[in-house]
Design a protein around this motif. Sequence first.
Motif, PDB file in Angstrom:
ATOM      1  N   ILE A 102     -14.451   3.652   5.213  1.00 10.03           N
ATOM      2  CA  ILE A 102     -14.370   4.625   4.151  1.00 10.03           C
ATOM      3  C   ILE A 102     -14.808   4.503   2.729  1.00 10.03           C
ATOM      4  O   ILE A 102     -14.526   3.086   2.507  1.00 10.03           O
ATOM      5  N   ILE A 145     -10.796  10.989   6.847  1.00  9.90           N
ATOM      6  CA  ILE A 145     -10.982  10.593   5.539  1.00  9.90           C
ATOM      7  C   ILE A 145     -12.035  10.103   5.041  1.00  9.90           C
ATOM      8  O   ILE A 145     -12.763   9.211   5.529  1.00  9.90           O
ATOM      9  N   LEU A 172      -2.543   2.962   6.230  1.00  7.19           N
ATOM     10  CA  LEU A 172      -3.719   3.664   6.950  1.00  7.19           C
ATOM     11  C   LEU A 172      -4.189   2.735   8.198  1.00  7.19           C
ATOM     12  O   LEU A 172      -4.439   1.477   8.071  1.00  7.19           O
ATOM     13  N   LYS A 177      -9.412   6.092  10.359  1.00  4.38           N
ATOM     14  CA  LYS A 177     -10.360   6.821   9.360  1.00  4.38           C
ATOM     15  C   LYS A 177      -9.918   8.118   9.361  1.00  4.38           C
ATOM     16  O   LYS A 177      -9.745   8.879   8.576  1.00  4.38           O
ATOM     17  N   ILE A 203     -11.298   7.387  -0.557  1.00  2.69           N
ATOM     18  CA  ILE A 203     -10.199   6.691  -0.993  1.00  2.69           C
ATOM     19  C   ILE A 203     -10.372   6.256  -2.605  1.00  2.69           C
ATOM     20  O   ILE A 203     -11.065   5.495  -2.772  1.00  2.69           O
ATOM     21  N   SER A 211       0.908  -1.166   0.001  1.00  2.00           N
ATOM     22  CA  SER A 211      -0.054  -0.064  -0.015  1.00  2.00           C
ATOM     23  C   SER A 211       0.879   1.308   0.044  1.00  2.00           C
ATOM     24  O   SER A 211       2.054   1.188   0.569  1.00  2.00           O
ATOM     25  N   THR A 266     -14.847   4.009  -0.710  1.00  2.00           N
ATOM     26  CA  THR A 266     -13.867   3.465  -1.802  1.00  2.00           C
ATOM     27  C   THR A 266     -14.189   3.453  -3.129  1.00  2.00           C
ATOM     28  O   THR A 266     -15.115   3.185  -3.417  1.00  2.00           O
ATOM     29  N   LYS A 294      -7.897  -2.048   3.185  1.00  2.00           N
ATOM     30  CA  LYS A 294      -7.790  -1.514   4.858  1.00  2.00           C
ATOM     31  C   LYS A 294      -8.884  -0.572   4.826  1.00  2.00           C
ATOM     32  O   LYS A 294      -9.415  -0.188   5.717  1.00  2.00           O
ATOM     33  N   SER A 295      -9.309   0.412   3.728  1.00  2.00           N
ATOM     34  CA  SER A 295      -9.873   1.528   4.053  1.00  2.00           C
ATOM     35  C   SER A 295     -11.418   0.938   4.113  1.00  2.00           C
ATOM     36  O   SER A 295     -12.150   1.575   4.885  1.00  2.00           O
ATOM     37  N   LYS A 296     -11.773  -0.073   3.505  1.00  2.00           N
ATOM     38  CA  LYS A 296     -13.120  -0.630   3.553  1.00  2.00           C
ATOM     39  C   LYS A 296     -13.476  -0.944   5.283  1.00  2.00           C
ATOM     40  O   LYS A 296     -14.402  -0.890   5.816  1.00  2.00           O
TER      41      LYS A 296
END
Length: 280
Positions: A249, A225, A219, A222, A228, A215, A251, A243-245
């Motif tokens: 966050i 943010i 991250l 959150k 993403i 990546s 995406t 990771k964002s999910k």
Amino acid sequence: MLDFDQCINKIKKIKTEKYCLIIGGQGANKARSPKIWNRILKSNKINCKMIPLEVKQKSLKKLLDFLKNDQKFLGGAIAVPYKENIYSYLKNDIDIFTKKIGSVNCLFKENKLRGINTDGVGFYETLKKNKINKNLKNILQLGYGGAGKASLVFLRKYFPKKTKIYCATRKNLSKKIKNTGCDWIHWNKKNLIIDNCNMIVNSTSIGFGKMSNKSPYNLKEKKQIRYIYDIIYNPKATALIKKSKKLGIKTINGLDMNLLQAHFAINKVFKNKIKLNNNK
């Protein structure tokens, strides 16, 4: 990777009346463009085929010299890492907007070989499609390569002047690109501002190919943010998106951007004379 003679041998094996190419380095054989283009060409009953060429850099200029004089070649797409190389090769045979971006991802012919960039339009349309809030305070783009130049220009077009846009790059910051409307920061200092950002755009190749398990940013929280956007489309869910999910966050991956830029490009090559389908 192919040298010039190997490229020509591969081209000679194409049995259609005309042909298009996607020209790139390692990884071009796995590009999505040939599937998109060939499906559209077949549905329009056009006797033309697109194939990928993974070209050695030392053979790139010789190949382009050949293509500009080959009547069977209609145009095509440019993949990493040659978007900026071909921009330099074409010099004045590009439009004003593509000059602002500084890279070419599409070749076409209008009496001579010309180039444009459709990455930015595809990126812009996905921002609209996903209804990204225009009132974000801070946005960080990671990377400033071929596609990154296009996305940065269109980030500024989409968001109002009050939105602060940063670009983290390893490139020489003394050579800031004019009229981008962004603030430049060194890659190693991105952590200083990332906590205050509402949106992060990954325009690097980190997360693709041999780096698919990596990546561009570790991250952990959150924080502020909200979005993403990873312009990589293969894999669909990069390490950054996964990771964002998990952190809740929203995406966006590069699938729609890739499809839309291909549609804009094929329209340019065939002068808007074909019917596009919207299947992915």
